[in-house]
Design a protein around this motif. Structure first.
Motif, PDB file in Angstrom:
ATOM      1  N   PHE A 138      19.961 -10.805  42.962  1.00 27.64           N
ATOM      2  CA  PHE A 138      19.741  -9.430  43.411  1.00 27.64           C
ATOM      3  C   PHE A 138      19.010  -8.668  42.304  1.00 27.64           C
ATOM      4  O   PHE A 138      19.561  -8.426  41.234  1.00 27.64           O
ATOM      5  N   LEU A 139      17.768  -8.315  42.563  1.00 26.67           N
ATOM      6  CA  LEU A 139      16.954  -7.621  41.576  1.00 26.67           C
ATOM      7  C   LEU A 139      16.417  -6.322  42.149  1.00 26.67           C
ATOM      8  O   LEU A 139      16.130  -6.217  43.339  1.00 26.67           O
ATOM      9  N   TYR A 140      16.307  -5.338  41.273  1.00 29.11           N
ATOM     10  CA  TYR A 140      15.762  -4.035  41.660  1.00 29.11           C
ATOM     11  C   TYR A 140      14.510  -3.788  40.836  1.00 29.11           C
ATOM     12  O   TYR A 140      14.521  -3.907  39.613  1.00 29.11           O
ATOM     13  N   GLN A 141      13.409  -3.447  41.522  1.00 33.00           N
ATOM     14  CA  GLN A 141      12.143  -3.213  40.833  1.00 33.00           C
ATOM     15  C   GLN A 141      11.801  -1.741  40.900  1.00 33.00           C
ATOM     16  O   GLN A 141      11.836  -1.124  41.973  1.00 33.00           O
ATOM     17  N   PHE A 142      11.470  -1.185  39.734  1.00 32.78           N
ATOM     18  CA  PHE A 142      11.087   0.216  39.689  1.00 32.78           C
ATOM     19  C   PHE A 142       9.751   0.425  40.405  1.00 32.78           C
ATOM     20  O   PHE A 142       8.868  -0.434  40.377  1.00 32.78           O
ATOM     21  N   GLU A 143       9.630   1.598  41.021  1.00 32.18           N
ATOM     22  CA  GLU A 143       8.368   1.922  41.685  1.00 32.18           C
ATOM     23  C   GLU A 143       7.250   2.042  40.651  1.00 32.18           C
ATOM     24  O   GLU A 143       7.456   2.548  39.553  1.00 32.18           O
ATOM     25  N   LYS A 144       6.082   1.563  41.020  1.00 33.68           N
ATOM     26  CA  LYS A 144       4.891   1.604  40.169  1.00 33.68           C
ATOM     27  C   LYS A 144       5.136   0.882  38.832  1.00 33.68           C
ATOM     28  O   LYS A 144       4.632   1.277  37.788  1.00 33.68           O
ATOM     29  N   SER A 145       5.938  -0.155  38.868  1.00 32.36           N
ATOM     30  CA  SER A 145       6.231  -0.909  37.652  1.00 32.36           C
ATOM     31  C   SER A 145       6.547  -2.346  38.023  1.00 32.36           C
ATOM     32  O   SER A 145       7.029  -2.630  39.112  1.00 32.36           O
ATOM     33  N   GLN A 146       6.311  -3.239  37.096  1.00 30.42           N
ATOM     34  CA  GLN A 146       6.623  -4.642  37.306  1.00 30.42           C
ATOM     35  C   GLN A 146       7.981  -5.025  36.723  1.00 30.42           C
ATOM     36  O   GLN A 146       8.386  -6.184  36.770  1.00 30.42           O
ATOM     37  N   VAL A 147       8.684  -4.043  36.180  1.00 32.34           N
ATOM     38  CA  VAL A 147       9.973  -4.299  35.542  1.00 32.34           C
ATOM     39  C   VAL A 147      11.055  -4.456  36.606  1.00 32.34           C
ATOM     40  O   VAL A 147      11.192  -3.622  37.499  1.00 32.34           O
ATOM     41  N   SER A 148      11.801  -5.552  36.528  1.00 33.21           N
ATOM     42  CA  SER A 148      12.900  -5.788  37.451  1.00 33.21           C
ATOM     43  C   SER A 148      14.211  -5.844  36.665  1.00 33.21           C
ATOM     44  O   SER A 148      14.263  -6.413  35.570  1.00 33.21           O
ATOM     45  N   ILE A 149      15.253  -5.254  37.235  1.00 32.68           N
ATOM     46  CA  ILE A 149      16.572  -5.249  36.614  1.00 32.68           C
ATOM     47  C   ILE A 149      17.596  -5.684  37.660  1.00 32.68           C
ATOM     48  O   ILE A 149      17.306  -5.677  38.869  1.00 32.68           O
ATOM     49  N   PRO A 150      18.789  -6.099  37.243  1.00 32.84           N
ATOM     50  CA  PRO A 150      19.807  -6.477  38.228  1.00 32.84           C
ATOM     51  C   PRO A 150      20.116  -5.328  39.189  1.00 32.84           C
ATOM     52  O   PRO A 150      20.277  -4.182  38.768  1.00 32.84           O
ATOM     53  N   ASP A 151      20.177  -5.650  40.455  1.00 30.70           N
ATOM     54  CA  ASP A 151      20.460  -4.649  41.488  1.00 30.70           C
ATOM     55  C   ASP A 151      21.975  -4.556  41.678  1.00 30.70           C
ATOM     56  O   ASP A 151      22.562  -5.184  42.559  1.00 30.70           O
ATOM     57  N   VAL A 152      22.611  -3.775  40.820  1.00 32.09           N
ATOM     58  CA  VAL A 152      24.072  -3.651  40.833  1.00 32.09           C
ATOM     59  C   VAL A 152      24.555  -3.006  42.128  1.00 32.09           C
ATOM     60  O   VAL A 152      25.575  -3.402  42.693  1.00 32.09           O
ATOM     61  N   ARG A 153      23.817  -2.047  42.607  1.00 28.87           N
ATOM     62  CA  ARG A 153      24.215  -1.371  43.849  1.00 28.87           C
ATOM     63  C   ARG A 153      24.237  -2.352  45.021  1.00 28.87           C
ATOM     64  O   ARG A 153      25.155  -2.332  45.859  1.00 28.87           O
ATOM     65  N   ALA A 154      23.228  -3.218  45.093  1.00 26.37           N
ATOM     66  CA  ALA A 154      23.191  -4.222  46.159  1.00 26.37           C
ATOM     67  C   ALA A 154      24.356  -5.201  46.026  1.00 26.37           C
ATOM     68  O   ALA A 154      24.908  -5.663  47.030  1.00 26.37           O
ATOM     69  N   MET A 155      24.742  -5.528  44.793  1.00 30.80           N
ATOM     70  CA  MET A 155      25.903  -6.399  44.581  1.00 30.80           C
ATOM     71  C   MET A 155      27.169  -5.755  45.122  1.00 30.80           C
ATOM     72  O   MET A 155      27.995  -6.420  45.761  1.00 30.80           O
ATOM     73  N   VAL A 156      27.341  -4.464  44.835  1.00 28.37           N
ATOM     74  CA  VAL A 156      28.533  -3.748  45.306  1.00 28.37           C
ATOM     75  C   VAL A 156      28.583  -3.749  46.828  1.00 28.37           C
ATOM     76  O   VAL A 156      29.628  -4.016  47.439  1.00 28.37           O
ATOM     77  N   ILE A 157      27.446  -3.467  47.450  1.00 29.73           N
ATOM     78  CA  ILE A 157      27.404  -3.404  48.909  1.00 29.73           C
ATOM     79  C   ILE A 157      27.666  -4.778  49.515  1.00 29.73           C
ATOM     80  O   ILE A 157      28.458  -4.922  50.456  1.00 29.73           O
TER      81      ILE A 157
END
Length: 230
Positions: A138-157
């Motif tokens: 589960f990864l979250y990508q910032f808008e207008k950026s190539q940086v991806s971080i763990p999508d903690v919110r998606a994990m919770v859901i």
């Protein structure tokens, strides 16, 4: 070497248990407020989690401090329980309502359940161990950026859409509520501001705080499971 009087030993253990319990309670408040970010757009919870992970020295210092408080709390609680058992090896023949509340008589057992809940919570969301290994994808990508971080919110859901996980959390939080309610009442009682003729304010305040924490944590898995958050 002479052993210290049991009364002094008990008082010291109660101080250790109360102070470590207060630290854990304050952490619960902060953790609860952090959980509420699930009701906001994904950016907020994910950047909050990423900020914590980006400061490993601070994060691990906090983790070790909380772990130390937890260990002190558990050891002192078990030691006090053993002292009480040794003082009365034979149980009461009749338990009257005014002798002790149900919460006070079962604190050691509710505490062990809460400890099991903490371990599962770490297993579930922190370590992402099987069968929750898919959280690592589960990864979250910032808008207008190539940086991806763990999508903690998606994990919770995803985690609380599992009915068995949600049920376990609800049952564990309910036990935590009763444990916390008595613990806070005992802590406020120990301040010495209460007498038999005064309003039992310590009970009112303790129950209110415990209920706020209970509801504050419970609202997240319930809202996710009922599809109120997506």
């Amino acid at each position: 070497m002479t052993q210290p009087p049991r009364s002094y030993s008990t008082i010291g253990l109660k101080i250790l248990m109360g102070s470590s319990g207060l630290i854990l309670f304050l952490f619960l408040i902060v953790h609860m407020l952090g959980n509420w970010q699930v009701f906001l757009p994904p950016y907020y919870m994910n950047t909050y989690a990423y900020f914590l992970k980006s400061k490993p020295a601070v994060l691990w210092s906090i983790r070790l401090f909380l772990l130390m408080a937890l260990v002190v709390h558990v050891i002192s609680a078990i030691r006090l329980w053993k002292i009480n058992r040794q003082a009365r090896p034979q149980p009461y023949a009749l338990l009257l309502p005014n002798q002790a509340s149900f919460e006070s008589r079962t604190m050691i057992f509710s505490g062990l359940v809460v400890l099991s809940f903490i371990l599962f919570h770490l297993y579930h969301f922190t370590f992402k161990a099987p069968p929750f290994g898919y959280f690592k994808n589960f990864l979250y990508q910032f808008e207008k950026s190539q940086v991806s971080i763990p999508d903690v919110r998606a994990m919770v859901i995803a985690g609380f859409q599992n009915p068995w996980v949600t049920l376990f959390y609800i049952l564990s939080l309910t036990i935590l509520y009763f444990h916390l309610r008595h613990a806070l009442e005992s802590f406020l009682n120990s301040l010495g501001f209460v007498n038999s003729k005064s309003l039992p304010w310590e009970r009112i305040v303790a129950h209110a705080f415990a209920l706020v924490v209970y509801g504050g944590f419970l609202i997240v898995p319930l809202a996710v499971f009922l599809r109120l958050v997506h």
